[in-house]
Scaffold this motif. Sequence first.
Motif, PDB file in Angstrom:
ATOM      1  N   GLY A  50       0.795  -1.223   0.000  1.00 34.73           N
ATOM      2  CA  GLY A  50       0.000   0.000   0.000  1.00 34.73           C
ATOM      3  C   GLY A  50       0.822   1.265   0.000  1.00 34.73           C
ATOM      4  O   GLY A  50       2.051   1.242  -0.060  1.00 34.73           O
ATOM      5  N   THR A  51       0.094   2.360   0.083  1.00 27.77           N
ATOM      6  CA  THR A  51       0.703   3.674   0.132  1.00 27.77           C
ATOM      7  C   THR A  51       0.592   4.214   1.557  1.00 27.77           C
ATOM      8  O   THR A  51      -0.247   3.760   2.331  1.00 27.77           O
ATOM      9  N   THR A  52       1.426   5.152   1.897  1.00 26.84           N
ATOM     10  CA  THR A  52       1.486   5.700   3.252  1.00 26.84           C
ATOM     11  C   THR A  52       0.192   6.407   3.635  1.00 26.84           C
ATOM     12  O   THR A  52      -0.404   7.117   2.824  1.00 26.84           O
ATOM     13  N   ILE A  53      -0.200   6.219   4.881  1.00 27.91           N
ATOM     14  CA  ILE A  53      -1.320   6.941   5.493  1.00 27.91           C
ATOM     15  C   ILE A  53      -0.718   7.782   6.611  1.00 27.91           C
ATOM     16  O   ILE A  53       0.052   7.273   7.421  1.00 27.91           O
ATOM     17  N   ARG A  54      -1.037   9.068   6.641  1.00 32.68           N
ATOM     18  CA  ARG A  54      -0.573   9.949   7.721  1.00 32.68           C
ATOM     19  C   ARG A  54      -1.762  10.517   8.466  1.00 32.68           C
ATOM     20  O   ARG A  54      -2.851  10.662   7.891  1.00 32.68           O
ATOM     21  N   LEU A  55      -1.542  10.870   9.721  1.00 30.97           N
ATOM     22  CA  LEU A  55      -2.594  11.447  10.554  1.00 30.97           C
ATOM     23  C   LEU A  55      -2.170  12.818  11.053  1.00 30.97           C
ATOM     24  O   LEU A  55      -1.013  13.012  11.428  1.00 30.97           O
ATOM     25  N   GLY A  56      -3.109  13.743  11.089  1.00 26.64           N
ATOM     26  CA  GLY A  56      -2.807  15.077  11.598  1.00 26.64           C
ATOM     27  C   GLY A  56      -3.988  15.998  11.482  1.00 26.64           C
ATOM     28  O   GLY A  56      -5.140  15.564  11.561  1.00 26.64           O
TER      29      GLY A  56
END
Length: 153
Positions: free
Chosen positions: A64-70
């Motif tokens: 998969g591709t990166t998931i970021r939180l913010g």
Amino acid sequence: MTTPAVPSAVAEVLAQHTAAVRARLLQVRDLIYMVAAEAEGVGPLTETLKWGEPAYLTEASKSGTTIRLGVVKSAPGQCAVFFNCKTMLVETFRVHFGNNFTFEGNRALLIPTTGDLPTEPLSLCLRAALTYHRRTAGRDATSRPPPVASLRR
């Protein structure tokens, strides 16, 4: 499935958010791990910081591709779940889940800190990101959004 402890560097970043944002981001984090555990071929996640935000990578499987939180400046009281802006993911989510989320351009979906977490649609979005490279193998990643059925696998 037990969600791993939050790494200290990630915990430090989360501690900088308001209590409401931090609590919601932790809920999304738990959901990321749950979806990863249930999705075939994803394997273990790498949790790190990218651009100073908690990030979840499928480093071992490359599925998969990166998931970021913010958060985003335009909506500081909401949580942002960021996806690679060079993919069609957010456009696909907008088409299929526009009633569930608001969006920040082609890079994030926004989630209020109050009310119930939209678990089912968010799970489908997270699964799509965590399996993105498996689904796009052999086709142009910038082509039109996949049908919603492909998000449910």
